[in-house]
Motif scaffolding. Structure first.
Motif, PDB file in Angstrom:
ATOM      1  N   PHE A  99       9.743   0.844  -9.780  1.00 52.26           N
ATOM      2  CA  PHE A  99      10.483   2.011  -9.300  1.00 52.26           C
ATOM      3  C   PHE A  99      11.315   1.744  -8.051  1.00 52.26           C
ATOM      4  N   ASN A 100      11.239   0.517  -7.539  1.00 48.45           N
ATOM      5  CA  ASN A 100      11.899   0.184  -6.270  1.00 48.45           C
ATOM      6  C   ASN A 100      11.397   1.089  -5.140  1.00 48.45           C
ATOM      7  N   VAL A 101      10.104   1.368  -5.162  1.00 48.34           N
ATOM      8  CA  VAL A 101       9.445   2.182  -4.142  1.00 48.34           C
ATOM      9  C   VAL A 101       8.472   1.292  -3.385  1.00 48.34           C
ATOM     10  N   LYS A 102       8.628   1.213  -2.076  1.00 45.09           N
ATOM     11  CA  LYS A 102       7.755   0.366  -1.266  1.00 45.09           C
ATOM     12  C   LYS A 102       6.673   1.234  -0.631  1.00 45.09           C
ATOM     13  N   LEU A 103       5.408   0.879  -0.902  1.00 46.81           N
ATOM     14  CA  LEU A 103       4.256   1.642  -0.430  1.00 46.81           C
ATOM     15  C   LEU A 103       3.407   0.791   0.506  1.00 46.81           C
ATOM     16  N   ASN A 104       2.766   1.457   1.441  1.00 50.21           N
ATOM     17  CA  ASN A 104       1.773   0.803   2.284  1.00 50.21           C
ATOM     18  C   ASN A 104       0.431   0.872   1.560  1.00 50.21           C
ATOM     19  N   PRO A 105      -0.104  -0.263   1.099  1.00 50.84           N
ATOM     20  CA  PRO A 105      -1.338  -0.207   0.318  1.00 50.84           C
ATOM     21  C   PRO A 105      -2.542   0.287   1.107  1.00 50.84           C
ATOM     22  N   ASP A 106      -2.461   0.267   2.435  1.00 46.71           N
ATOM     23  CA  ASP A 106      -3.589   0.714   3.251  1.00 46.71           C
ATOM     24  C   ASP A 106      -3.601   2.221   3.475  1.00 46.71           C
ATOM     25  N   SER A 107      -2.433   2.862   3.447  1.00 44.09           N
ATOM     26  CA  SER A 107      -2.382   4.292   3.766  1.00 44.09           C
ATOM     27  C   SER A 107      -1.750   5.156   2.689  1.00 44.09           C
ATOM     28  N   GLU A 108      -1.073   4.546   1.717  1.00 43.72           N
ATOM     29  CA  GLU A 108      -0.352   5.341   0.718  1.00 43.72           C
ATOM     30  C   GLU A 108      -0.846   5.083  -0.703  1.00 43.72           C
ATOM     31  N   VAL A 109      -1.960   4.401  -0.856  1.00 48.48           N
ATOM     32  CA  VAL A 109      -2.505   4.090  -2.185  1.00 48.48           C
ATOM     33  C   VAL A 109      -4.018   4.250  -2.152  1.00 48.48           C
ATOM     34  N   ILE A 110      -4.564   4.846  -3.216  1.00 51.13           N
ATOM     35  CA  ILE A 110      -6.016   4.902  -3.392  1.00 51.13           C
ATOM     36  C   ILE A 110      -6.320   4.705  -4.871  1.00 51.13           C
ATOM     37  N   VAL A 111      -7.376   3.982  -5.159  1.00 54.44           N
ATOM     38  CA  VAL A 111      -7.828   3.761  -6.538  1.00 54.44           C
ATOM     39  C   VAL A 111      -8.729   4.922  -6.940  1.00 54.44           C
ATOM     40  N   THR A 112      -8.561   5.393  -8.166  1.00 55.48           N
ATOM     41  CA  THR A 112      -9.363   6.509  -8.671  1.00 55.48           C
ATOM     42  C   THR A 112     -10.075   6.107  -9.958  1.00 55.48           C
ATOM     43  N   LEU A 113     -11.033   6.927 -10.351  1.00 57.37           N
ATOM     44  CA  LEU A 113     -11.767   6.679 -11.594  1.00 57.37           C
ATOM     45  C   LEU A 113     -10.996   7.315 -12.750  1.00 57.37           C
ATOM     46  N   GLY A 114      -9.798   6.800 -12.978  1.00 56.55           N
ATOM     47  CA  GLY A 114      -8.877   7.436 -13.899  1.00 56.55           C
ATOM     48  C   GLY A 114      -8.089   8.516 -13.161  1.00 56.55           C
ATOM     49  N   SER A 115      -6.932   8.883 -13.683  1.00 56.75           N
ATOM     50  CA  SER A 115      -6.112   9.879 -13.000  1.00 56.75           C
ATOM     51  C   SER A 115      -6.765  11.258 -13.017  1.00 56.75           C
ATOM     52  N   LYS A 116      -7.556  11.551 -14.039  1.00 55.11           N
ATOM     53  CA  LYS A 116      -8.197  12.868 -14.150  1.00 55.11           C
ATOM     54  C   LYS A 116      -9.133  13.126 -12.979  1.00 55.11           C
ATOM     55  N   GLU A 117      -9.953  12.137 -12.639  1.00 56.96           N
ATOM     56  CA  GLU A 117     -10.869  12.287 -11.495  1.00 56.96           C
ATOM     57  C   GLU A 117     -10.099  12.465 -10.203  1.00 56.96           C
ATOM     58  N   GLY A 118      -9.028  11.699 -10.036  1.00 61.73           N
ATOM     59  CA  GLY A 118      -8.251  11.805  -8.813  1.00 61.73           C
ATOM     60  C   GLY A 118      -7.614  13.174  -8.653  1.00 61.73           C
ATOM     61  N   LEU A 119      -7.039  13.698  -9.725  1.00 63.59           N
ATOM     62  CA  LEU A 119      -6.436  15.024  -9.682  1.00 63.59           C
ATOM     63  C   LEU A 119      -7.464  16.091  -9.329  1.00 63.59           C
ATOM     64  N   ALA A 120      -8.628  16.037  -9.966  1.00 67.51           N
ATOM     65  CA  ALA A 120      -9.650  17.056  -9.728  1.00 67.51           C
ATOM     66  C   ALA A 120     -10.174  16.986  -8.302  1.00 67.51           C
ATOM     67  N   ASN A 121     -10.404  15.791  -7.787  1.00 66.62           N
ATOM     68  CA  ASN A 121     -10.937  15.670  -6.434  1.00 66.62           C
ATOM     69  C   ASN A 121      -9.897  16.019  -5.372  1.00 66.62           C
ATOM     70  N   LEU A 122      -8.633  15.709  -5.631  1.00 66.63           N
ATOM     71  CA  LEU A 122      -7.621  16.123  -4.668  1.00 66.63           C
ATOM     72  C   LEU A 122      -7.480  17.647  -4.660  1.00 66.63           C
ATOM     73  N   ALA A 123      -7.578  18.261  -5.829  1.00 62.91           N
ATOM     74  CA  ALA A 123      -7.554  19.729  -5.886  1.00 62.91           C
ATOM     75  C   ALA A 123      -8.657  20.313  -5.020  1.00 62.91           C
ATOM     76  N   SER A 124      -9.840  19.736  -5.112  1.00 60.62           N
ATOM     77  CA  SER A 124     -10.966  20.203  -4.304  1.00 60.62           C
ATOM     78  C   SER A 124     -10.712  19.974  -2.818  1.00 60.62           C
ATOM     79  N   ALA A 125     -10.053  18.867  -2.498  1.00 57.98           N
ATOM     80  CA  ALA A 125      -9.848  18.505  -1.097  1.00 57.98           C
ATOM     81  C   ALA A 125      -8.833  19.407  -0.399  1.00 57.98           C
ATOM     82  N   ILE A 126      -7.821  19.889  -1.118  1.00 61.04           N
ATOM     83  CA  ILE A 126      -6.709  20.577  -0.452  1.00 61.04           C
ATOM     84  C   ILE A 126      -6.677  22.078  -0.714  1.00 61.04           C
TER      85      ILE A 126
END
Length: 411
Positions: free
Chosen positions: A86-113
């Motif tokens: 995508f020609n997008v430069k990300l900071n792997p320390d602050s702009e990336v997190i690994v999730t247990l599939g995208s479904k888990e990440g979406l659900a947990n972020l919903a809970s967080a915010i």
């Protein structure tokens, strides 16, 4: 002690359950059911990825707890993927997190915010976790059109004016499950401008980024200047590398949202099994011909499916992305709704599809058909569907042209 638990009360009965029960009963009777209802890849994970898993799992040190935000090598690999693709430069320390599939990440972020009573904007029809992740967290959901065009943008403007409280977040998903819609970068630019102006978070589900069949290559919303002020994007290795059961995906984008997800995950899990994460690095950094091969395979299946459905008298748009066809229920059956139609198709044709009602009330005039069987089984299913349609008096119009790309699929 007999009263239903509060959060469970907010979840409706699982719409697909009755179809699944009928499918299981038919198989128990020895019937051959061709299951096109699940979005479950049937192709094997590429050997070089499996071999890296085996190599790593043989190291006893890899059996220890991992890290909930993901091992550094995988976060760097995700950043590398975004740079290349995508020609997008990300900071792997602050702009990336690994999730247990995208479904888990979406659900947990919903809970967080989410605060109780927040208003969230969700396309309808849409993948269930998009709305129910927030409903579980206590939010109220307002439906917007699922099409990436002026209809959605106008609905967003109305939602801001008429929602109390004002919406705090918006979900988008292109290529879409179940509708197969694709969005281009110009649409994302308008979406980002709207969200920045109204101070609304965007959660983009990009799980089908690599499954596309036409000239429009799905972009990332993060490629829009200023998007990282308000957006985070989820994707997954499940479909791209046939790694659905491995449960590994990631989120990238806005530092504050990534930090919120990181914090809540630190209380909930220790991350994916380390050998799975190491194998995921191999997937992202290794040869990508397997991705092109899989894309071509789904395209071949799509062409077989759409041509066969048209010849049976079922006018279904040809999807430009994802691994699904979003099929309007044929006219003679439309009044019965998607659940009853799915059961009838199962009983009389031996073909299982997913009722559109499972993706929202505005999906009840459609069913979702997955490209999850080989072409031999697809043709077998199509023969059965053709017989089913003929038995109910449906015939293909002589002028049907399955190669034509319907306007409703591409914005």
């Amino acid at each position: 002690m007999t009263e239903e638990f509060h959060r469970i009360r907010r979840l409706p009965p699982y719409v697909v359950a009755s179809v699944n029960q009928a499918k299981a009963a038919a198989r128990a009777r020895g019937e051959d059911i061709i299951d096109l209802g699940m979005g479950n890849p049937d192709t094997p994970t590429p050997p070089h990825i499996v071999n890296k898993l085996i190599e790593t799992v043989n190291d006893p040190r890899s059996h220890r707890y991992s890290v909930s935000r993901g091992i550094p090598g995988l976060r760097k690999a995700v950043a590398g993927y975004y740079d290349r693709r995508f020609n997008v430069k990300l900071n792997p320390d602050s702009e990336v997190i690994v999730t247990l599939g995208s479904k888990e990440g979406l659900a947990n972020l919903a809970s967080a915010i989410t605060s109780p009573g927040d208003t969230i904007l969700v396309p309808n029809p849409s993948y269930p976790i998009h709305q129910f992740g927030f409903i579980i967290a206590g939010a109220s959901v307002r439906s917007i059109p699922a099409t990436p065009n002026e209809d959605m943008l106008r609905a967003l403007e109305r939602a801001v004016r008429h929602s109390v409280p004002k919406p705090t977040a918006l979900i988008v998903n292109f290529p879409s499950n179940p509708t197969s819609y694709l969005a281009d970068l110009d649409f994302y630019k308008e979406l980002v401008a709207f969200a920045r102006r109204e101070e609304i978070w965007i959660l983009s589900d990009l799980a089908y980024a690599e499954i596309y069949f036409g000239d429009l290559v799905p972009p990332s919303i993060l490629a829009v200047p200023g998007a990282r002020d308000i957006a985070v994007e989820f994707t997954s290795l499940s479909k791209t590398y046939s790694m659905a059961g491995w449960r590994v995906g990631f989120a990238a984008g806005n530092e504050r949202l990534i930090s919120a997800l990181t914090r809540i995950k630190s209380y909930l899990d220790y991350g994916a099994f380390t050998p799975i994460q190491v194998a995921a690095v191999t997937a992202l950094n290794g040869p990508q011909d397997c991705v092109a091969d899989l894309r071509n395979l789904y395209k071949e299946r799509r062409d077989v499916l759409i041509k066969g459905l048209h010849s049976a008298g079922w006018d279904v748009p040809s999807p430009e992305g994802s691994m699904f066809a979003w099929a309007p229920i044929p006219e003679p059956f439309r009044e019965m709704g998607s659940v009853a139609f799915s059961k009838l198709l199962l009983e009389e044709a031996g073909v299982a599809v997913a009722p559109g009602l499972g993706f929202g009330e505005y999906g009840d005039d459609h069913v979702r058909i997955g490209l999850v069987e080989n072409t031999h089984r697809l043709r077998q299913a199509l023969r059965s569907i053709k017989g089913f349609m003929a038995a109910h008096g449906v015939k293909a119009p002589p002028s049907s042209n399955p190669a034509q790309k319907p306007e409703s699929v591409v914005p």
